[in-house]
Scaffold this motif. Structure first.
Motif, mmCIF file in Angstrom:
data_model
loop_
_atom_site.group_PDB
_atom_site.id
_atom_site.type_symbol
_atom_site.label_atom_id
_atom_site.label_comp_id
_atom_site.label_asym_id
_atom_site.label_seq_id
_atom_site.Cartn_x
_atom_site.Cartn_y
_atom_site.Cartn_z
ATOM 1 N N ILE A 119 -8.327 18.627 3.942
ATOM 2 C CA ILE A 119 -6.958 19.011 3.572
ATOM 3 C C ILE A 119 -5.976 17.929 4.017
ATOM 4 C CG2 ILE A 119 -5.081 20.634 4.109
ATOM 5 C CD1 ILE A 119 -7.278 22.852 4.064
ATOM 6 N N HIS A 120 -6.157 17.365 5.210
ATOM 7 C CA HIS A 120 -5.284 16.293 5.692
ATOM 8 C C HIS A 120 -5.397 15.052 4.795
ATOM 9 C CE1 HIS A 120 -3.951 18.444 9.193
ATOM 10 N NE2 HIS A 120 -5.195 18.627 9.608
ATOM 11 N N VAL A 121 -6.600 14.746 4.369
ATOM 12 C CA VAL A 121 -6.813 13.613 3.472
ATOM 13 C C VAL A 121 -6.110 13.863 2.138
ATOM 14 C CG1 VAL A 121 -8.565 12.339 2.149
ATOM 15 C CG2 VAL A 121 -8.975 12.895 4.555
ATOM 16 N N VAL A 122 -6.248 15.071 1.606
ATOM 17 C CA VAL A 122 -5.606 15.431 0.333
ATOM 18 C C VAL A 122 -4.086 15.369 0.473
ATOM 19 C CG1 VAL A 122 -5.224 17.341 -1.292
ATOM 20 C CG2 VAL A 122 -7.541 16.786 -0.532
ATOM 21 N N ASP A 123 -3.556 15.897 1.570
ATOM 22 C CA ASP A 123 -2.102 15.857 1.791
ATOM 23 C C ASP A 123 -1.591 14.421 1.842
ATOM 24 O OD1 ASP A 123 -1.924 18.617 1.828
ATOM 25 O OD2 ASP A 123 -1.870 18.766 4.024
ATOM 26 N N ALA A 124 -2.313 13.551 2.522
ATOM 27 C CA ALA A 124 -1.907 12.151 2.610
ATOM 28 C C ALA A 124 -1.946 11.497 1.232
ATOM 29 C CB ALA A 124 -2.807 11.395 3.589
ATOM 30 N N ARG A 125 -2.965 11.781 0.468
ATOM 31 C CA ARG A 125 -3.083 11.211 -0.870
ATOM 32 C C ARG A 125 -1.978 11.731 -1.778
ATOM 33 N NH1 ARG A 125 -3.620 7.086 -3.775
ATOM 34 N NH2 ARG A 125 -4.734 7.344 -5.709
ATOM 35 N N MET A 126 -1.633 13.014 -1.646
ATOM 36 C CA MET A 126 -0.543 13.579 -2.438
ATOM 37 C C MET A 126 0.780 12.889 -2.114
ATOM 38 S SD MET A 126 -1.609 17.610 -2.479
ATOM 39 C CE MET A 126 -0.059 18.168 -3.133
ATOM 40 N N ALA A 127 1.009 12.592 -0.842
ATOM 41 C CA ALA A 127 2.233 11.888 -0.450
ATOM 42 C C ALA A 127 2.262 10.483 -1.052
ATOM 43 C CB ALA A 127 2.334 11.825 1.071
ATOM 44 N N GLU A 128 1.124 9.800 -1.027
ATOM 45 C CA GLU A 128 1.038 8.476 -1.632
ATOM 46 C C GLU A 128 1.320 8.538 -3.130
ATOM 47 O OE1 GLU A 128 -2.905 7.114 -0.767
ATOM 48 O OE2 GLU A 128 -2.489 6.849 1.365
ATOM 49 N N LEU A 129 0.751 9.532 -3.803
ATOM 50 C CA LEU A 129 0.961 9.666 -5.243
ATOM 51 C C LEU A 129 2.399 10.037 -5.574
ATOM 52 C CD1 LEU A 129 -2.380 11.410 -6.275
ATOM 53 C CD2 LEU A 129 -1.652 9.087 -6.845
ATOM 54 N N THR A 130 3.032 10.835 -4.732
ATOM 55 C CA THR A 130 4.432 11.187 -4.945
ATOM 56 C C THR A 130 5.308 9.939 -4.835
ATOM 57 O OG1 THR A 130 4.077 13.435 -4.143
ATOM 58 C CG2 THR A 130 6.338 12.615 -4.081
ATOM 59 N N ALA A 131 5.034 9.113 -3.843
ATOM 60 C CA ALA A 131 5.787 7.864 -3.682
ATOM 61 C C ALA A 131 5.537 6.928 -4.862
ATOM 62 C CB ALA A 131 5.413 7.191 -2.366
ATOM 63 N N LEU A 132 4.298 6.845 -5.308
ATOM 64 C CA LEU A 132 3.974 6.007 -6.459
ATOM 65 C C LEU A 132 4.692 6.499 -7.711
ATOM 66 C CD1 LEU A 132 2.396 3.784 -7.913
ATOM 67 C CD2 LEU A 132 0.480 5.398 -8.081
ATOM 68 N N ARG A 133 4.718 7.800 -7.911
ATOM 69 C CA ARG A 133 5.393 8.377 -9.071
ATOM 70 C C ARG A 133 6.890 8.038 -9.039
ATOM 71 N NH1 ARG A 133 8.347 11.787 -11.603
ATOM 72 N NH2 ARG A 133 7.625 12.988 -13.371
ATOM 73 N N ALA A 134 7.494 8.152 -7.870
ATOM 74 C CA ALA A 134 8.919 7.838 -7.734
ATOM 75 C C ALA A 134 9.173 6.367 -8.057
ATOM 76 C CB ALA A 134 9.404 8.174 -6.327
ATOM 77 N N GLU A 135 8.317 5.491 -7.591
ATOM 78 C CA GLU A 135 8.452 4.056 -7.858
ATOM 79 C C GLU A 135 8.326 3.774 -9.353
ATOM 80 O OE1 GLU A 135 8.844 -0.078 -7.110
ATOM 81 O OE2 GLU A 135 9.193 1.612 -5.762
ATOM 82 N N LEU A 136 7.354 4.399 -9.999
ATOM 83 C CA LEU A 136 7.185 4.210 -11.436
ATOM 84 C C LEU A 136 8.386 4.748 -12.218
ATOM 85 C CD1 LEU A 136 3.407 5.130 -11.775
ATOM 86 C CD2 LEU A 136 4.418 2.861 -12.107
ATOM 87 N N ALA A 137 8.875 5.917 -11.830
ATOM 88 C CA ALA A 137 10.026 6.517 -12.511
ATOM 89 C C ALA A 137 11.255 5.636 -12.370
ATOM 90 C CB ALA A 137 10.298 7.908 -11.944
ATOM 91 N N GLU A 138 11.400 4.988 -11.226
ATOM 92 C CA GLU A 138 12.532 4.102 -10.987
ATOM 93 C C GLU A 138 12.485 2.883 -11.898
ATOM 94 O OE1 GLU A 138 13.713 1.532 -7.166
ATOM 95 O OE2 GLU A 138 13.433 3.681 -6.754
ATOM 96 N N ARG A 139 11.308 2.469 -12.297
ATOM 97 C CA ARG A 139 11.141 1.265 -13.115
ATOM 98 C C ARG A 139 11.199 1.546 -14.615
ATOM 99 N NH1 ARG A 139 8.485 -3.203 -10.251
ATOM 100 N NH2 ARG A 139 8.483 -2.646 -8.050
ATOM 101 N N VAL A 140 11.198 2.813 -15.012
ATOM 102 C CA VAL A 140 11.274 3.139 -16.434
ATOM 103 C C VAL A 140 12.584 2.613 -16.998
ATOM 104 C CG1 VAL A 140 11.501 5.043 -18.086
ATOM 105 C CG2 VAL A 140 9.758 5.147 -16.302
ATOM 106 N N GLY A 141 12.496 1.917 -18.131
ATOM 107 C CA GLY A 141 13.690 1.404 -18.797
ATOM 108 C C GLY A 141 14.265 0.149 -18.179
ATOM 109 N N THR A 142 13.558 -0.500 -17.269
ATOM 110 C CA THR A 142 14.091 -1.706 -16.621
ATOM 111 C C THR A 142 13.701 -2.977 -17.347
ATOM 112 O OG1 THR A 142 12.195 -1.905 -15.139
ATOM 113 C CG2 THR A 142 14.089 -0.622 -14.340
ATOM 114 N N GLY A 143 13.031 -2.874 -18.456
ATOM 115 C CA GLY A 143 12.578 -4.068 -19.173
ATOM 116 C C GLY A 143 11.172 -4.407 -18.741
ATOM 117 N N CYS A 144 11.062 -5.267 -17.786
ATOM 118 C CA CYS A 144 9.742 -5.633 -17.276
ATOM 119 C C CYS A 144 9.440 -4.782 -16.049
ATOM 120 C CB CYS A 144 9.690 -7.114 -16.899
ATOM 121 S SG CYS A 144 8.064 -7.596 -16.255
#
Length: 121
Positions: free
Chosen positions: A87-112
């Motif tokens: 469960i701790h491993v899954v929670d850590a991975r979920m946090a990493e994926l949430t951060a990755l999703r936020a980073e990707l969403a921030e880059r949408v529409g930025t050109g490159c």
């Protein structure tokens, strides 16, 4: 039991069993004719391996804890620590994926999307 019968009873392929044997998850005895012979309890163990994989455990994790878990009674106490750790491993991975999703969403529409994110200002 021969590998074909084991594969049929466990619902897996002979190649999978050969791979599991190679990495040490199962072991069979070689008969004089070269055929593999597996104990009957290997069927239950292969069902356990499949269930553990479904719960997100890697083959390495299953192999690492396999001997202890084979000996453990099927009780909540015997498996709780292992599940808590996962469960701790899954929670850590979920946090990493949430951060990755936020980073990707921030880059949408930025050109490159591979350029560094724009700094506010």
């Amino acid at each position: 039991m021969r590998i074909g019968e084991l594969a049929a009873q466990a619902g897996t392929s002979k190649d999978t069993i050969r791979f599991y044997e190679k990495i040490g998850l199962v072991s069979g005895q070689r008969l004089a004719n070269g055929y593999r012979d597996f104990p009957a309890e290997t069927v239950a163990w292969l069902h356990y391996v499949r269930t553990a994989q479904t719960l997100g455990f890697s083959l390495a994790e299953i192999a690492r804890t396999g001997d202890a878990l084979r000996e453990a009674p099927d009780t909540a106490e015997a498996l709780s620590a292992l599940f808590e750790e996962k469960i701790h491993v899954v929670d850590a991975r979920m946090a990493e994926l949430t951060a990755l999703r936020a980073e990707l969403a921030e880059r949408v529409g930025t050109g490159c999307p591979l350029r560094p994110a724009r700094q506010p200002g």
